[in-house]
Design a protein around this motif. Structure first.
Motif, PDB file in Angstrom:
ATOM      1  N   GLU A   1       0.831  -1.203   0.000  1.00 44.81           N
ATOM      2  CA  GLU A   1       0.000   0.000   0.000  1.00 44.81           C
ATOM      3  C   GLU A   1       0.865   1.253   0.000  1.00 44.81           C
ATOM      4  N   ALA A   2       1.943   1.237   0.780  1.00 43.42           N
ATOM      5  CA  ALA A   2       2.839   2.388   0.816  1.00 43.42           C
ATOM      6  C   ALA A   2       3.486   2.605  -0.549  1.00 43.42           C
ATOM      7  N   CYS A   3       3.849   1.531  -1.214  1.00 40.72           N
ATOM      8  CA  CYS A   3       4.496   1.656  -2.522  1.00 40.72           C
ATOM      9  C   CYS A   3       3.541   2.192  -3.578  1.00 40.72           C
ATOM     10  N   LEU A   4       2.310   1.708  -3.559  1.00 40.60           N
ATOM     11  CA  LEU A   4       1.347   2.164  -4.555  1.00 40.60           C
ATOM     12  C   LEU A   4       1.094   3.662  -4.439  1.00 40.60           C
ATOM     13  N   THR A   5       0.855   4.162  -3.236  1.00 40.81           N
ATOM     14  CA  THR A   5       0.589   5.595  -3.095  1.00 40.81           C
ATOM     15  C   THR A   5       1.846   6.422  -3.369  1.00 40.81           C
ATOM     16  N   THR A   6       3.008   5.883  -3.059  1.00 38.19           N
ATOM     17  CA  THR A   6       4.249   6.597  -3.350  1.00 38.19           C
ATOM     18  C   THR A   6       4.434   6.760  -4.857  1.00 38.19           C
ATOM     19  N   VAL A   7       4.125   5.718  -5.632  1.00 37.01           N
ATOM     20  CA  VAL A   7       4.191   5.832  -7.089  1.00 37.01           C
ATOM     21  C   VAL A   7       3.330   6.985  -7.569  1.00 37.01           C
ATOM     22  N   ARG A   8       2.099   7.028  -7.099  1.00 36.56           N
ATOM     23  CA  ARG A   8       1.193   8.096  -7.531  1.00 36.56           C
ATOM     24  C   ARG A   8       1.700   9.466  -7.129  1.00 36.56           C
ATOM     25  N   ASP A   9       2.162   9.591  -5.899  1.00 38.28           N
ATOM     26  CA  ASP A   9       2.554  10.906  -5.403  1.00 38.28           C
ATOM     27  C   ASP A   9       3.798  11.434  -6.118  1.00 38.28           C
ATOM     28  N   LEU A  10       4.727  10.544  -6.424  1.00 43.38           N
ATOM     29  CA  LEU A  10       5.882  10.958  -7.216  1.00 43.38           C
ATOM     30  C   LEU A  10       5.458  11.325  -8.635  1.00 43.38           C
ATOM     31  N   ALA A  11       4.524  10.578  -9.183  1.00 45.78           N
ATOM     32  CA  ALA A  11       4.092  10.800 -10.562  1.00 45.78           C
ATOM     33  C   ALA A  11       3.373  12.122 -10.745  1.00 45.78           C
ATOM     34  N   LEU A  12       2.580  12.520  -9.754  1.00 44.57           N
ATOM     35  CA  LEU A  12       1.726  13.698  -9.908  1.00 44.57           C
ATOM     36  C   LEU A  12       2.279  14.953  -9.262  1.00 44.57           C
ATOM     37  N   ALA A  13       3.351  14.841  -8.519  1.00 41.67           N
ATOM     38  CA  ALA A  13       3.893  16.008  -7.825  1.00 41.67           C
ATOM     39  C   ALA A  13       4.364  17.063  -8.808  1.00 41.67           C
ATOM     40  N   GLU A  14       4.190  18.338  -8.438  1.00 40.34           N
ATOM     41  CA  GLU A  14       4.644  19.441  -9.272  1.00 40.34           C
ATOM     42  C   GLU A  14       5.497  20.443  -8.503  1.00 40.34           C
ATOM     43  N   ASP A  15       5.815  20.152  -7.262  1.00 36.94           N
ATOM     44  CA  ASP A  15       6.658  21.067  -6.494  1.00 36.94           C
ATOM     45  C   ASP A  15       8.108  20.943  -6.949  1.00 36.94           C
ATOM     46  N   ALA A  16       8.877  21.991  -6.733  1.00 33.60           N
ATOM     47  CA  ALA A  16      10.244  22.057  -7.241  1.00 33.60           C
ATOM     48  C   ALA A  16      11.144  21.007  -6.616  1.00 33.60           C
ATOM     49  N   GLU A  17      10.946  20.719  -5.324  1.00 34.85           N
ATOM     50  CA  GLU A  17      11.827  19.775  -4.646  1.00 34.85           C
ATOM     51  C   GLU A  17      11.693  18.373  -5.219  1.00 34.85           C
ATOM     52  N   THR A  18      10.455  17.944  -5.457  1.00 34.44           N
ATOM     53  CA  THR A  18      10.251  16.610  -5.997  1.00 34.44           C
ATOM     54  C   THR A  18      10.712  16.524  -7.452  1.00 34.44           C
ATOM     55  N   ILE A  19      10.444  17.562  -8.223  1.00 35.33           N
ATOM     56  CA  ILE A  19      10.902  17.574  -9.611  1.00 35.33           C
ATOM     57  C   ILE A  19      12.420  17.459  -9.656  1.00 35.33           C
ATOM     58  N   ARG A  20      13.101  18.169  -8.793  1.00 36.55           N
ATOM     59  CA  ARG A  20      14.570  18.083  -8.753  1.00 36.55           C
ATOM     60  C   ARG A  20      15.005  16.679  -8.333  1.00 36.55           C
ATOM     61  N   PHE A  21      14.338  16.122  -7.344  1.00 40.57           N
ATOM     62  CA  PHE A  21      14.661  14.767  -6.890  1.00 40.57           C
ATOM     63  C   PHE A  21      14.551  13.777  -8.044  1.00 40.57           C
ATOM     64  N   LEU A  22      13.468  13.861  -8.799  1.00 46.57           N
ATOM     65  CA  LEU A  22      13.250  12.921  -9.899  1.00 46.57           C
ATOM     66  C   LEU A  22      14.142  13.216 -11.104  1.00 46.57           C
ATOM     67  N   SER A  23      14.666  14.425 -11.206  1.00 42.18           N
ATOM     68  CA  SER A  23      15.601  14.725 -12.288  1.00 42.18           C
ATOM     69  C   SER A  23      16.956  14.076 -12.039  1.00 42.18           C
ATOM     70  N   ARG A  24      17.189  13.677 -10.785  1.00 37.25           N
ATOM     71  CA  ARG A  24      18.478  13.081 -10.422  1.00 37.25           C
ATOM     72  C   ARG A  24      18.340  11.639  -9.942  1.00 37.25           C
ATOM     73  N   THR A  25      17.119  11.162  -9.828  1.00 31.80           N
ATOM     74  CA  THR A  25      16.873   9.837  -9.261  1.00 31.80           C
ATOM     75  C   THR A  25      15.818   9.110 -10.070  1.00 31.80           C
ATOM     76  N   THR A  26      16.089   7.872 -10.429  1.00 30.17           N
ATOM     77  CA  THR A  26      15.063   7.000 -10.997  1.00 30.17           C
ATOM     78  C   THR A  26      14.567   6.081  -9.890  1.00 30.17           C
ATOM     79  N   VAL A  27      13.269   6.104  -9.644  1.00 35.61           N
ATOM     80  CA  VAL A  27      12.670   5.258  -8.619  1.00 35.61           C
ATOM     81  C   VAL A  27      12.017   4.064  -9.314  1.00 35.61           C
TER      82      VAL A  27
END
Length: 429
Positions: A110-136
């Motif tokens: 359950e934690a993994c499923l919601t984490t996928v969604r939250d990473l996918a839909l986030a638009e804040d600068a911190e998460t965008i930067r995180f995903l620009s440097r990290t593949t989850v």
């Protein structure tokens, strides 16, 4: 950012679930309701069903160009094994989440499923930067047949978390291929456990690779992830924590005995270490902690999931803050094998010195396999990323001088506890 995430993404369940640091803006929530799991829609009263998971992941995939969902295998009962990749392109750092290897431990899923969604839909600068440097990379249900039956094992009665060396299961083989092909820097393995009060009853337990063949820098990074990030984050969130497999005195906190958590190379956190990833096992407590949790299963379920989400949050923080150290450690470990001339350990752990008989102090330069042996194990060697040199007669030579050096001996030395073949040691190359 957590406040924005709860308001924007979780809607009705915001009051009962605390989520990782990634965030989505209020405007997205008002314009298009994000997908929700069956667990969220029920307020934690039930776990997400198989069909619900499929619909949920498909909806997230449609909603975000950061996400891809691929099929990496098929279980004995025909269920798909899925890998979800979240990121914005090719990045240096790779984080793998393996969720619910044991089918009767659903909170991590359950934690993994919601984490996928939250990473996918986030638009804040911190998460965008995180995903620009990290593949989850996320395997949201590592044991679909076991989850459907609510059993620890898969449909064949095999514990997947004891199959990361032999690779007898479709589930184990799929995970090995992911590790080989993506070479994750961090492997975060989500589990649950039954408490044994008062000696073994924390809300969260974690453990790094104890196998003595784990490169020292990878081992130290994994312990740092556990002891400086995951456990402190749990404590700050109000969840008690401890080291997995160690009973402790309830008054002094001193260790009393070890009941699990050894250096077995076939367990994922140890296999991950042998494959030069910073591996970590995280266990949340199934047994109710409070009278309210005893009265209301949903309250207990929500606490189990929330604890895992706290651990994931801290793992993201760890990758963000120690990215350079992590990449340096995993790179050094991958490059060390070809030139290593040191011992290989067939037993022991970082808290249990190996017996003299379990130490290959002067290892062979490799192992020769007969044609029959090579036929039997060539696929497994390939899945592990172990290089073999086939001969014209159908035999093969497997050199120790390669990246996954210790794994060669653990797979092919007759003295190794879980060897796949009894290779003939070759002393001089």
């Amino acid at each position: 950012m957590r406040a924005r995430l709860r308001a924007a993404v979780l809607s009705v369940t915001a009051a009962v679930l605390a989520l990782p640091f990634v965030a989505a803006p209020e405007s997205r929530a008002s314009a298009t309701a994000p997908p929700r799991t069956g667990f969220e829609r029920s307020g934690g009263a039930r776990w997400t069903g198989e069909a619900e998971e499929q619909r949920f992941l498909a909806a997230v995939d449609r909603a975000s160009d950061r996400v891809s969902v691929t099929r990496i295998g098929t279980t004995g009962q025909g269920r798909p094994l899925r890998l979800v990749t979240v990121g914005t392109g090719r990045t240096a750092t790779r984080l793998l989440l393996v969720c619910s290897q044991h089918g009767d431990e659903p909170a991590g899923r359950e934690a993994c499923l919601t984490t996928v969604r939250d990473l996918a839909l986030a638009e804040d600068a911190e998460t965008i930067r995180f995903l620009s440097r990290t593949t989850v990379l996320v395997v949201p249900t590592a044991n679909p047949d076991g989850r459907a039956a609510n059993t620890r094992t898969n449909a064949d009665g095999i514990d997947i978390n004891r199959d990361h060396l032999a690779l007898e299961t479709a589930e184990g083989r799929a995970l090995a291929a992911v590790q080989r092909d993506h070479r994750p820097d961090v492997v975060h393995d989500l589990h649950e456990y039954d408490a044994t009060p008062p000696y073994y009853d924390k809300a969260l337990l974690s453990l790094w690779p104890r196998n003595l063949n784990t490169h020292a820098r990878v081992h130290d990074e994994a312990r740092t992830l556990s002891e400086a990030y995951v456990r402190p984050a749990a404590e700050r969130a109000g969840h008690s924590s401890g080291v997995y497999g160690i009973w402790t005195d309830p008054v002094t906190g001193e260790p009393l005995k070890q009941v699990a958590g050894d250096g077995q190379e076939r367990i994922l956190r140890n296999t991950a270490g042998l494959k030069h990833s910073v591996g970590l096992l995280v266990e949340t407590r199934i047994t109710p902690l409070t009278e309210e949790e005893k009265r209301d299963t949903a309250v207990n379920n929500r606490r189990r999931v929330t604890t895992h989400l706290t651990a994931l949050d801290s793992a993201f923080a760890y990758v963000t803050e120690r990215r350079g150290a992590v990449e340096a450690a995993t790179t050094a470990a991958r490059l060390a094998g070809p030139g290593d001339r040191g011992p290989v350990y067939l037993g022991g752990a970082d808290n249990d010195p190996a017996e003299p008989a379990d130490i290959l102090r002067d290892p062979p330069c490799g192992y020769r396999l007969t044609p029959a042996q090579y036929t039997d194990v060539r696929d497994e060697l390939a899945l592990h990323g172990v290089r073999a040199r086939p001969r014209g007669d159908g035999s093969a030579f497997v050199p120790l001088g390669q990246s996954r050096r210790a794994l060669v001996a653990l797979l092919l030395d007759a003295r190794a506890a879980y060897h796949l073949a009894e290779g003939q040691p070759v002393i001089a190359c």
